[in-house]
Design an enzyme around this catalytic site. Structure first.
Site, PDB file in Angstrom:
ATOM      1  N   ASP A 104       0.833  -1.199   0.000  1.00 23.69           N
ATOM      2  CA  ASP A 104       0.000   0.000   0.000  1.00 23.69           C
ATOM      3  C   ASP A 104       0.870   1.251   0.000  1.00 23.69           C
ATOM      4  OD1 ASP A 104       0.925  -0.625   2.567  1.00 23.69           O
ATOM      5  OD2 ASP A 104      -0.899   0.039   3.579  1.00 23.69           O
ATOM      6  N   ASP A 124      -0.246   8.580   5.712  1.00 26.35           N
ATOM      7  CA  ASP A 124      -1.373   7.658   5.531  1.00 26.35           C
ATOM      8  C   ASP A 124      -1.878   7.238   6.903  1.00 26.35           C
ATOM      9  OD1 ASP A 124      -3.150   5.629   4.909  1.00 26.35           O
ATOM     10  OD2 ASP A 124      -1.858   4.716   3.398  1.00 26.35           O
ATOM     11  N   THR A 182     -13.748   8.001  32.211  1.00 22.84           N
ATOM     12  CA  THR A 182     -12.547   7.338  31.702  1.00 22.84           C
ATOM     13  C   THR A 182     -12.542   7.307  30.179  1.00 22.84           C
ATOM     14  OG1 THR A 182     -12.415   5.963  33.685  1.00 22.84           O
ATOM     15  CG2 THR A 182     -11.206   5.209  31.754  1.00 22.84           C
TER      16      THR A 182
END
Length: 255
Positions: A104, A124, A182
């Protein structure tokens, strides 16, 4: 659409798979699917396009790639092009170990090398976030890899006893930096910390360019999370990988 002159481009990624039809120098019918679903439904998903005469793909997920190839209709198997660092002739590679570069990232770099001013920095944002540097003479020079936004949350959820597992696609980002739970504290860390980290890495690469007296270069952002963490002065190209695939495949068919 004349399927005899169309090309199906497929990017098999860790989290999602994206595909589009390359026709007359442009992408059409771009769509995506989670990789877990692609592994199960790859044949049906590919057949839905119904317009392609050739297929070009890159993959960083061997299991999904195997599922795709095993279910590929017989009449397409002779017209499949798998992009690797070794079977393309467009992009020079000065990186010492070309076989280690994800296909890729090769596709992204080919697109940058052919379509943008050089040098280029490609960012990317996906499961991992990668920075790749492409130059005029050296082509693919190398890069930087960090966890993607979801990967950071996954690390916290998987390696701590009490922190929850959070999926970004299911959550709304907090408006204020101080979390009141949280989960909002974790999301706040991503929202307000991730982009400054990207800019910090980019600053280092830009300083390196300045030391080489390079003042004109392109910054290109792509990947599934690019729109969520936009960098000033970056060119947003969501389908850069598919464009690079098409460029490499068409060049390969001419040689």
């Amino acid at each position: 659409m004349d399927h005899e002159h169309s090309l199906l481009c497929l990017d098999i990624g860790n989290t999602s798979c994206r595909a589009g039809i390359w026709k007359n120098g442009a992408l059409e019918s771009v769509r995506s699917i989670f990789t877990t679903e692609f592994i199960e439904y790859s044949k049906e998903w590919i057949n839905d396009f119904k317009q392609h005469s050739r297929i070009a793909y890159c993959s960083v997920v061997p299991l999904a790639e195997s599922a795709f190839l095993s279910r590929l209709p017989e009449n397409y198997r002779s017209s499949v092009y798998q992009l690797t660092s070794g079977n393309q002739s467009i992009l020079p590679i000065s990186y010492p170990h070309p076989e280690e570069i994800g296909s890729d990232r090769i596709a992204n770099s080919i697109a940058a090398f052919k379509l943008f001013r050089l040098p280029s920095i490609i960012i990317d944002l996906g499961t991992a976030t990668t920075f790749d540097v492409i130059s005029v003479g050296g082509g693919y020079e190398g890069g930087i890899i960090i966890p993607g936004p979801q990967g950071m949350l996954d690390f916290l959820g998987n390696h701590t006893a009490l922190l929850p597992k959070i999926t970004l696609s299911n959550e709304c980002m907090p408006d204020l930096p101080v979390g009141k739970s949280t989960s909002t504290a974790m999301l706040s860390g991503i929202k307000f910390g991730y982009l400054p980290m990207l800019n910090g890495i980019l600053d280092v690469l830009q300083k390196q360019f300045l030391e080489q007296n390079i003042n004109d270069y392109a910054i290109i952002q792509t990947g599934g999370k690019a729109e969520d963490f936009l960098i000033d002065k970056a060119i947003l190209k969501p389908w850069l990988t598919l464009e690079g695939l098409a460029t490499a495949c068409l060049d390969n068919s001419l040689n």
